[in-house]
Design a protein around this motif. Sequence first.
Motif, PDB file in Angstrom:
ATOM      1  N   PRO A  26      19.633  56.976  22.817  1.00 54.30           N
ATOM      2  CA  PRO A  26      21.169  57.054  23.129  1.00 54.30           C
ATOM      3  C   PRO A  26      21.861  57.609  20.819  1.00 54.30           C
ATOM      4  O   PRO A  26      22.576  57.192  20.516  1.00 54.30           O
ATOM      5  N   GLY A  27      20.694  58.572  20.695  1.00 54.96           N
ATOM      6  CA  GLY A  27      21.251  59.272  19.265  1.00 54.96           C
ATOM      7  C   GLY A  27      22.806  60.505  19.274  1.00 54.96           C
ATOM      8  O   GLY A  27      23.180  60.116  20.915  1.00 54.96           O
ATOM      9  N   ASP A  28      23.549  60.319  18.392  1.00 51.83           N
ATOM     10  CA  ASP A  28      24.711  61.199  18.675  1.00 51.83           C
ATOM     11  C   ASP A  28      24.628  61.520  17.100  1.00 51.83           C
ATOM     12  O   ASP A  28      24.160  60.991  15.956  1.00 51.83           O
ATOM     13  N   LEU A  29      25.774  62.446  17.046  1.00 54.06           N
ATOM     14  CA  LEU A  29      26.194  62.771  15.579  1.00 54.06           C
ATOM     15  C   LEU A  29      26.265  61.864  14.550  1.00 54.06           C
ATOM     16  O   LEU A  29      25.901  62.553  13.310  1.00 54.06           O
ATOM     17  N   ALA A  68      19.469  59.374   0.102  1.00 51.90           N
ATOM     18  CA  ALA A  68      21.105  59.856   1.201  1.00 51.90           C
ATOM     19  C   ALA A  68      21.618  60.844   0.851  1.00 51.90           C
ATOM     20  O   ALA A  68      22.009  61.687   2.098  1.00 51.90           O
ATOM     21  N   LYS A  69      21.140  61.789  -0.288  1.00 49.73           N
ATOM     22  CA  LYS A  69      21.459  62.886  -0.665  1.00 49.73           C
ATOM     23  C   LYS A  69      20.924  64.071  -0.184  1.00 49.73           C
ATOM     24  O   LYS A  69      21.918  65.132   0.766  1.00 49.73           O
ATOM     25  N   GLU A  70      19.980  63.154   0.076  1.00 49.36           N
ATOM     26  CA  GLU A  70      18.860  64.281   1.296  1.00 49.36           C
ATOM     27  C   GLU A  70      19.792  64.708   2.438  1.00 49.36           C
ATOM     28  O   GLU A  70      20.067  65.442   3.384  1.00 49.36           O
ATOM     29  N   VAL A  71      20.181  63.496   2.973  1.00 46.13           N
ATOM     30  CA  VAL A  71      20.607  63.258   4.241  1.00 46.13           C
ATOM     31  C   VAL A  71      22.163  63.628   4.269  1.00 46.13           C
ATOM     32  O   VAL A  71      22.626  64.449   5.461  1.00 46.13           O
ATOM     33  N   ARG A  72      22.656  63.664   3.554  1.00 49.61           N
ATOM     34  CA  ARG A  72      23.650  64.635   3.220  1.00 49.61           C
ATOM     35  C   ARG A  72      24.022  65.750   3.420  1.00 49.61           C
ATOM     36  O   ARG A  72      24.972  66.115   4.385  1.00 49.61           O
ATOM     37  N   ALA A  73      23.150  66.456   2.742  1.00 52.16           N
ATOM     38  CA  ALA A  73      22.585  67.813   2.677  1.00 52.16           C
ATOM     39  C   ALA A  73      22.624  68.526   5.055  1.00 52.16           C
ATOM     40  O   ALA A  73      22.896  69.306   4.936  1.00 52.16           O
ATOM     41  N   VAL A  74      22.185  67.035   5.703  1.00 54.15           N
ATOM     42  CA  VAL A  74      21.583  67.800   6.938  1.00 54.15           C
ATOM     43  C   VAL A  74      22.977  67.627   7.630  1.00 54.15           C
ATOM     44  O   VAL A  74      23.012  68.130   8.330  1.00 54.15           O
ATOM     45  N   GLU A  75      23.971  67.146   6.811  1.00 50.87           N
ATOM     46  CA  GLU A  75      25.385  66.968   7.597  1.00 50.87           C
ATOM     47  C   GLU A  75      26.389  67.215   7.441  1.00 50.87           C
ATOM     48  O   GLU A  75      27.124  68.355   8.295  1.00 50.87           O
ATOM     49  N   ALA A  76      26.347  67.807   6.255  1.00 51.61           N
ATOM     50  CA  ALA A  76      27.008  69.682   5.209  1.00 51.61           C
ATOM     51  C   ALA A  76      26.181  70.267   6.631  1.00 51.61           C
ATOM     52  O   ALA A  76      26.880  71.569   7.057  1.00 51.61           O
ATOM     53  N   GLU A  77      25.018  70.942   7.047  1.00 53.54           N
ATOM     54  CA  GLU A  77      24.197  72.490   7.684  1.00 53.54           C
ATOM     55  C   GLU A  77      25.055  71.401   8.649  1.00 53.54           C
ATOM     56  O   GLU A  77      25.249  72.742   9.323  1.00 53.54           O
ATOM     57  N   LEU A  78      24.999  71.146   9.548  1.00 58.38           N
ATOM     58  CA  LEU A  78      25.796  70.726  10.414  1.00 58.38           C
ATOM     59  C   LEU A  78      26.534  70.545  11.031  1.00 58.38           C
ATOM     60  O   LEU A  78      27.043  71.800  11.924  1.00 58.38           O
ATOM     61  N   ALA A  79      27.849  70.386  10.045  1.00 55.57           N
ATOM     62  CA  ALA A  79      29.787  70.903  10.336  1.00 55.57           C
ATOM     63  C   ALA A  79      29.075  72.079  10.140  1.00 55.57           C
ATOM     64  O   ALA A  79      30.587  72.683  10.408  1.00 55.57           O
ATOM     65  N   THR A  80      28.231  73.176   9.557  1.00 55.52           N
ATOM     66  CA  THR A  80      28.615  74.486  10.521  1.00 55.52           C
ATOM     67  C   THR A  80      28.148  75.219  11.125  1.00 55.52           C
ATOM     68  O   THR A  80      28.342  76.083  11.890  1.00 55.52           O
TER      69      THR A  80
END
Length: 300
Positions: A80-83, A102-114
Amino acid sequence: MRLDKLPIWRPEGSPSSRHEDEPYEAYETAWSTVENYRRLYLSLDELPDILVEARAFAIGAINREDREPGWCFWQFMEPPGDLEDVPRIRRFLERLGYDGLAKEVRAVEAELATIDSADVIECFAGNQISDGKHKHILEAMEKGFASPEFRQRFGDTIWDDALRDGAKLLETVDPYDPHFTIDDLKKAQRCIVDALPEYEAREQQSTIWRTTQPFHRLLLNVGERYFRDDSLKVTRNDGTVALYHGAAPYQELAVFKEASRVSILTSTKRDWLCCQIGDRSWLVDPKTGDTLVSAKLGEQ
């Protein structure tokens, strides 16, 4: 409706914690608890945040094959993984004080946002998308966590440390309401369901064949509300019959034998049998086999 604690079954006398030696157990409990209440049609934003975040941590930061912690980006591609699980993991790490990670994970969020969110959702749902889009998403998810720079900055045990500290935090916060018998647990769950005025609408939208089975109409006729159901008997198109777990106590009832489909239908008050005969379903007393009321298929 927002819940601070979720009722779970914790048999009396069982050890209260094994998290120090087996921290993975804390995440399995969080996972199963959230999944149980999702099956009761509660939404994730109604459940305790820490449990939902711990479940996300189990999805994306623990290898389910060997129980080893680490950024397991490929597991997001398995339901059940989701965004939303990516920011949930980040919030869990922030809750633990692991701000750098957590900052490294936020960088993943930012990349996915593109990337087009529809493509990410399709990928996380395990659906087919183009190789180019799939590669882009994988690269975004994989970014940084396996690099020498990451290891030099955070060391080799950072995920293991987060795993153990998260398990301790779950124990400290204790987002559970323990019940020592299954009946007590079911009673507590029924109280939650009974407090949801739109519960029937949630349940009706959950599966295909509930649009034909008149569960809600039958219970409405006796002044009760739906809680859950489990299939006991299904007659296939070729005439063969499939019996499921829990059917044995009712097999000798005449109405059970006659019905083409039987479910154990649980209201917020008691258990009933729902027996389909022809184009009608009957509400049946499971102790006596007496039929009470009926409704046509599709009647809600």
